[in-house]
Design a protein around this motif. Structure first.
Motif, PDB file in Angstrom:
ATOM      1  N   ARG A  29       0.845  -1.190   0.000  1.00  0.00           N
ATOM      2  CA  ARG A  29       0.000   0.000   0.000  1.00  0.00           C
ATOM      3  C   ARG A  29       0.879   1.239   0.000  1.00  0.00           C
ATOM      4  O   ARG A  29       1.856   1.317   0.742  1.00  0.00           O
ATOM      5  N   ASN A  30       0.563   2.211  -0.844  1.00  0.00           N
ATOM      6  CA  ASN A  30       1.319   3.454  -0.911  1.00  0.00           C
ATOM      7  C   ASN A  30       0.705   4.461   0.049  1.00  0.00           C
ATOM      8  O   ASN A  30      -0.298   5.105  -0.253  1.00  0.00           O
ATOM      9  N   ARG A  48      -3.951  -0.777  -7.893  1.00  0.00           N
ATOM     10  CA  ARG A  48      -5.402  -0.751  -7.739  1.00  0.00           C
ATOM     11  C   ARG A  48      -5.732   0.349  -6.744  1.00  0.00           C
ATOM     12  O   ARG A  48      -4.970   0.602  -5.807  1.00  0.00           O
ATOM     13  N   MET A  49      -6.873   0.996  -6.942  1.00  0.00           N
ATOM     14  CA  MET A  49      -7.284   2.082  -6.060  1.00  0.00           C
ATOM     15  C   MET A  49      -8.431   1.630  -5.164  1.00  0.00           C
ATOM     16  O   MET A  49      -9.328   0.909  -5.594  1.00  0.00           O
ATOM     17  N   GLU A  54      -3.547   4.104  -3.155  1.00  0.00           N
ATOM     18  CA  GLU A  54      -2.937   3.179  -4.097  1.00  0.00           C
ATOM     19  C   GLU A  54      -2.551   1.881  -3.389  1.00  0.00           C
ATOM     20  O   GLU A  54      -1.905   1.905  -2.347  1.00  0.00           O
ATOM     21  N   TYR A  55      -2.948   0.761  -3.989  1.00  0.00           N
ATOM     22  CA  TYR A  55      -2.530  -0.546  -3.510  1.00  0.00           C
ATOM     23  C   TYR A  55      -1.688  -1.214  -4.590  1.00  0.00           C
ATOM     24  O   TYR A  55      -1.977  -1.094  -5.777  1.00  0.00           O
ATOM     25  N   MET A  56      -0.644  -1.916  -4.174  1.00  0.00           N
ATOM     26  CA  MET A  56       0.225  -2.635  -5.090  1.00  0.00           C
ATOM     27  C   MET A  56      -0.160  -4.114  -5.045  1.00  0.00           C
ATOM     28  O   MET A  56       0.080  -4.803  -4.054  1.00  0.00           O
ATOM     29  N   VAL A  57      -0.765  -4.586  -6.130  1.00  0.00           N
ATOM     30  CA  VAL A  57      -1.329  -5.936  -6.171  1.00  0.00           C
ATOM     31  C   VAL A  57      -0.369  -6.873  -6.908  1.00  0.00           C
ATOM     32  O   VAL A  57       0.022  -6.589  -8.042  1.00  0.00           O
TER      33      VAL A  57
END
Length: 247
Positions: A29-30, A48-49, A54-57
């Protein structure tokens, strides 16, 4: 299989061929607060939002071939699943300037190559070869004709606002107060004759400036570049630059 998961991933994994924007790492997660970022498997991750954040998937999982060596020295494998059952490709150094990228059936996809020291003034440190297509390199701004000429053909809107930022000299990661220096990998023009040194065509991979310090790569949607080569280059570059495989 990969360990070090401190939290469950908030989204389902994204299929690797659908990824056009990605980063390399373990952060989930940013967010400004480090305690809320979370840490998962070492992976190629897409954005992904949710709730404006912002999430890093994860989409592709990174596993070293040799646990005691860095990814750049020992090579690595990319898997489609966290359990490590679906091999996507293997990236191995061959003792020269090449890293050979092979698919699950041991067929060669292409190579990631290191730029010779003698060409580091005009090209960034890593570039790509894919059979049947032009070489893909990241030119520095002082290639013959300047950035407008060298990146002028077939690039389009991808480079808007980026080309001017390529003018400063330094390492691949050097930047001024504005943050990270953007990098653009473009196809070499092969039919322009001997006088065309420094001329480039279509941009296929970019690493643009982000003032917040996050490290996103963008690969062209529906382009001819095999995304597995883009992933391999980014993993090697992040290992070289910030030691991402040792975090």
């Amino acid at each position: 299989m990969f360990g070090r998961n401190t939290r469950d991933e908030p989204f389902e994994a994204v299929h690797w061929d659908e990824i056009t924007q990605f980063t390399v790492g373990r952060t989930m997660r940013n967010t400004f607060r480090k305690s809320k970022r979370g840490e998962g498997a070492h992976a190629v991750r897409s954005m992904r939002m949710r709730g404006g954040e912002e999430y890093m998937v994860p989409g592709v999982y990174i596993v070293p071939v040799e646990l005691s060596a860095s990814l750049a020295k020992g090579g690595f494998r990319l898997f489609e699943d966290e359990a490590g059952r679906q091999l996507l490709c293997t990236v191995l150094p061959d003792g020269s300037d090449r890293y050979r990228v092979k698919d699950h059936a041991d067929r060669e996809i292409g190579c990631i190559r290191r730029t010779p020291v003698t060409k580091r003034l005009t090209r960034q440190g890593l570039w790509m070869e894919q059979p049947g297509y032009p070489s893909v390199v990241a030119p520095r701004a002082w290639a013959r004709g300047g950035p407008g000429a060298s990146l002028g053909r077939g690039v389009g809107h991808v480079l808007d606002g980026i080309v001017d930022s390529l003018l400063s000299f330094g390492s691949d990661e050097a930047g001024g107060s504005g943050g990270l220096k953007p990098v653009v990998w473009a196809a070499v023009v092969e039919d322009a004759g001997e006088e065309a040194d420094g001329e480039y065509g279509e941009a296929v991979l970019t690493f643009p400036r982000r003032t917040d310090g996050t490290r996103w790569y963008f690969v062209k949607r529906d382009g001819w570049l095999d995304k597995r080569l883009a992933f391999a280059l980014a993993v090697l570059r992040e290992s070289d630059t910030i030691g991402a495989d040792r975090h």
